[in-house]
Design an enzyme around this catalytic site. Structure first.
Site, PDB file in Angstrom:
ATOM      1  N   PRO A 177     -18.455   7.242  20.548  1.00 23.12           N
ATOM      2  CA  PRO A 177     -17.923   8.030  19.669  1.00 23.12           C
ATOM      3  C   PRO A 177     -18.587   7.773  18.347  1.00 23.12           C
ATOM      4  CG  PRO A 177     -15.974   7.031  20.869  1.00 23.12           C
ATOM      5  CD  PRO A 177     -17.128   6.438  21.338  1.00 23.12           C
ATOM      6  N   GLU A 178     -19.338   8.688  17.693  1.00 25.22           N
ATOM      7  CA  GLU A 178     -19.872   8.555  16.438  1.00 25.22           C
ATOM      8  C   GLU A 178     -18.651   8.956  15.357  1.00 25.22           C
ATOM      9  OE1 GLU A 178     -22.446   7.087  15.725  1.00 25.22           O
ATOM     10  OE2 GLU A 178     -23.382   6.539  17.589  1.00 25.22           O
ATOM     11  N   HIS A 210      -6.613   3.089  32.883  1.00 29.21           N
ATOM     12  CA  HIS A 210      -6.930   2.656  31.871  1.00 29.21           C
ATOM     13  C   HIS A 210      -6.302   3.151  30.598  1.00 29.21           C
ATOM     14  CE1 HIS A 210     -10.180  -0.027  33.486  1.00 29.21           C
ATOM     15  NE2 HIS A 210     -10.481   1.179  34.364  1.00 29.21           N
ATOM     16  N   ARG A 261     -13.706   0.764  29.274  1.00 29.02           N
ATOM     17  CA  ARG A 261     -14.496  -0.350  28.773  1.00 29.02           C
ATOM     18  C   ARG A 261     -14.016  -1.291  28.115  1.00 29.02           C
ATOM     19  NH1 ARG A 261     -20.596   1.362  28.113  1.00 29.02           N
ATOM     20  NH2 ARG A 261     -20.855  -0.708  28.238  1.00 29.02           N
TER      21      ARG A 261
END
Ligand SMILES: [Zn+2]
Length: 275
Positions: free
Chosen positions: A2-3, A93, A112
């Site tokens: 994500p930016e 997750h 992750r």
């Protein structure tokens, strides 16, 4: 990953739903994120608290509470925030869950595990270690191009590298740096201290336009499901140079070129961006 535009989009979406809600229960299913989740600290500073507002600093989301503590979230490489109703079954997750007083829940899901969930005590944001070295916010109203001009005088490195340096400015990733430099007519290899005040004025405007365009596009894909796979914003952004090697510039018809700068693909128009 994500930016900044994706994080800003999430921030705006949360702003519409979270203020006024109270955190009634916290469940830490797995504390092993980039930095271990401190469950005791979360309970002390966040449990029972009513949300007042949501802010963003760089790519950190700040959920601020009535008693002035703050929940700090970072999505890392693959983090997602989901606002759910009806408690659907957990996925593998789903690491941290905040249950709200309207029977909804905010889930932090991260395959992750490079993300972060932390709580900061009242008054602690000023000295919060992860914020100390962050550069200026390109979209903050107090950020002025004149100050960027002054700040860039000591840097000889190429302007593209400076834009992507999070200690100088936050949130300008590889694609946004290439696009902004194109719109400003500045070659990505130009030495940072060779940019004039006028160059900075143009460049700053371009950066804001490119980021705002991405935020606008990102916003259209959101509903009650707060999603951040980091890609929607890119693919919907009309790219002028990035990814267009060998194609013609929309402005001057020159052929877009690509080269590698500090390990990253850099695209530019030799006609519009002379060195
Ligand atoms: Zn051109």
């Amino acid at each position: 990953m994500p930016e900044l535009p994706e994080v800003e989009t999430i921030c705006r979406a949360l702003k519409k739903t979270l203020p006024g809600r109270k955190i009634e229960r916290i469940l830490v299913r797995d504390p092993r994120l980039r930095w271990p989740v401190d469950e005791t600290r979360l309970r002390q500073l966040v449990l029972g608290q009513k949300v007042v507002t949501i802010d963003r600093r760089a790519k950190y989301l700040l959920i601020k509470f009535e008693q002035e503590s703050t929940l700090v979230l970072h999505l890392g490489m693959s983090g997602r925030l989901l606002l759910l109703t009806g408690s659907p079954p957990f996925e593998k997750h789903d690491h941290v869950i905040f249950y709200l007083d309207d029977n909804t829940e905010l889930r932090f899901r991260d395959t992750r595990r490079f993300g972060m969930v932390d709580a900061v005590a009242p008054g602690g944001l000023e000295t919060y270690p992860r914020f100390i070295n962050l550069g200026v916010e390109p979209l903050a109203p107090e950020t002025r191009p004149e100050a960027l001009f002054e700040k860039s005088r000591n840097w000889k490195k190429p302007i593209k590298n400076l834009l992507m340096d999070g200690n100088f400015m936050v949130g300008v990733g590889n694609i946004y740096a290439s696009e902004s430099l194109f719109y400003a007519g500045i070659h990505p290899k130009k030495a940072s201290n060779k940019l004039s005040k006028k160059d900075w004025a143009k460049l700053f405007r371009s950066i804001q336009n490119v980021l705002n365009q991405a935020i606008e596009k990102g916003g259209t894909t959101l509903n009650d499901f707060v999603n951040s796979n980091g890609e929607a914003g890119y693919f919907q952004l009309l790219l002028a140079v990035y990814g267009r090697e060998g194609e013609k510039c929309h402005r001057c018809k020159s052929v877009i070129e690509r080269y590698v700068q500090v390990g990253r693909s850099t695209y530019f128009c030799p006609g519009c961006q002379s060195l």
